[in-house]
Write a protein that holds these residues in place. Structure first.
Motif, short mmCIF file in Angstrom:
data_model
loop_
_atom_site.label_atom_id
_atom_site.label_comp_id
_atom_site.label_asym_id
_atom_site.label_seq_id
_atom_site.Cartn_x
_atom_site.Cartn_y
_atom_site.Cartn_z
N GLN A 295 -5.88 -4.68 4.69
CA GLN A 295 -5.73 -4.14 5.92
C GLN A 295 -4.60 -4.03 7.01
OE1 GLN A 295 -9.56 -6.11 7.04
NE2 GLN A 295 -10.86 -4.49 5.95
N VAL B 243 0.96 -1.10 -0.02
CA VAL B 243 -0.08 0.02 0.10
C VAL B 243 0.78 1.24 -0.01
CG1 VAL B 243 -1.95 -1.27 1.15
CG2 VAL B 243 -0.21 0.01 2.37
N GLN C 57 -2.28 -1.60 5.73
CA GLN C 57 -2.86 -0.36 6.22
C GLN C 57 -2.50 0.17 7.60
OE1 GLN C 57 -6.88 -0.91 4.50
NE2 GLN C 57 -6.12 0.29 2.35
N SER C 58 -2.89 -0.96 8.49
CA SER C 58 -2.80 -0.55 9.87
C SER C 58 -1.46 -0.28 10.17
CB SER C 58 -3.38 -1.96 10.66
OG SER C 58 -2.40 -2.84 10.61
N GLY D 217 -2.76 4.53 1.58
CA GLY D 217 -3.22 3.46 2.01
C GLY D 217 -3.89 2.73 0.84
N ASN D 218 -3.71 3.15 -0.50
CA ASN D 218 -4.06 2.46 -1.44
C ASN D 218 -3.18 1.23 -2.02
OD1 ASN D 218 -6.06 4.58 -1.94
ND2 ASN D 218 -4.58 5.89 -2.94
N TYR E 222 -7.37 3.58 9.71
CA TYR E 222 -6.94 2.31 9.16
C TYR E 222 -6.42 1.39 10.56
CZ TYR E 222 -6.23 4.21 4.61
OH TYR E 222 -6.52 4.89 3.27
N LEU F 249 0.82 1.54 8.46
CA LEU F 249 1.14 2.76 7.57
C LEU F 249 1.15 4.08 8.59
CD1 LEU F 249 1.42 3.83 4.80
CD2 LEU F 249 -1.29 4.30 4.91
#
Length: 173
Positions: A77, A47, A80-81, A51-52, A111, A83
């Motif tokens: 996910q 990502v 993202q978490s 977050g993409n 996220y 990030l």
């Protein structure tokens, strides 16, 4: 009092410095990304700083898995978490500032850690029957079969035309 030209030159220098800091921060931010692998290592995702999802690799061993999409989403996910921590580590130009703290807080809110799949009473995670971490979702019940709509009653007139059907003026049924 200072000369007006000196004030303008000082102001221009401060603007140029702020623009340089902003450009540097933007470049640092764009360089931040997070990669994550699934539990079995067969799915790899990446990502970007927003977050993409920008990268996806799927191993041959899992391409036929029934819950492949769910596992991919959970892996994304998890990436993202992570990030917020990656941004905090990857953008030294604003480290320790209020801006950085707000950015990290926002990323944590946006996220959060993904919840494990397979919920039992009260929303607590349950282990799968085979001991794996994930549980395949149950199939939804089949939708009821639609009953055919016979439409309005049709009465043919003596000449074979559907006069009664068209008598209400609605010709675009």
């Amino acid at each position: 009092m200072s000369n007006p030209e000196q004030l303008l030159a000082s102001f221009d220098a401060k603007i140029a410095e702020a623009k340089q800091r902003g450009d540097r921060m933007q470049a640092e931010m764009a360089a931040v990304s997070v990669s994550e692998r699934s539990q079995d290592g067969q799915i790899a995702v990446k990502v970007n700083h927003l977050g993409n999802l920008v990268g996806l690799q799927i191993g041959h061993a899992v391409r036929e898995k029934a819950n492949l999409a769910d596992e991919i989403l959970r892996t994304v996910q998890r990436a993202q978490s992570r990030l917020a921590d990656a941004v905090q580590d990857g953008i030294p130009s604003i480290a320790g500032t209020e801006t950085m703290n707000e950015l990290v807080d926002q990323l944590h809110r946006e996220y959060p850690e993904p919840e494990p799949q397979g919920f039992v009473d009260g929303g607590h995670a349950a282990p799968a029957a085979d001991g794996s971490r994930f549980i395949a979702e149950e199939e939804p019940p089949p939708a009821p079969k639609p009953t055919p709509n016979p439409g309005p009653p049709r009465h043919a007139s003596e000449n074979g035309a559907d006069d009664e059907y068209f008598s209400d003026g609605d010709y675009l049924r």
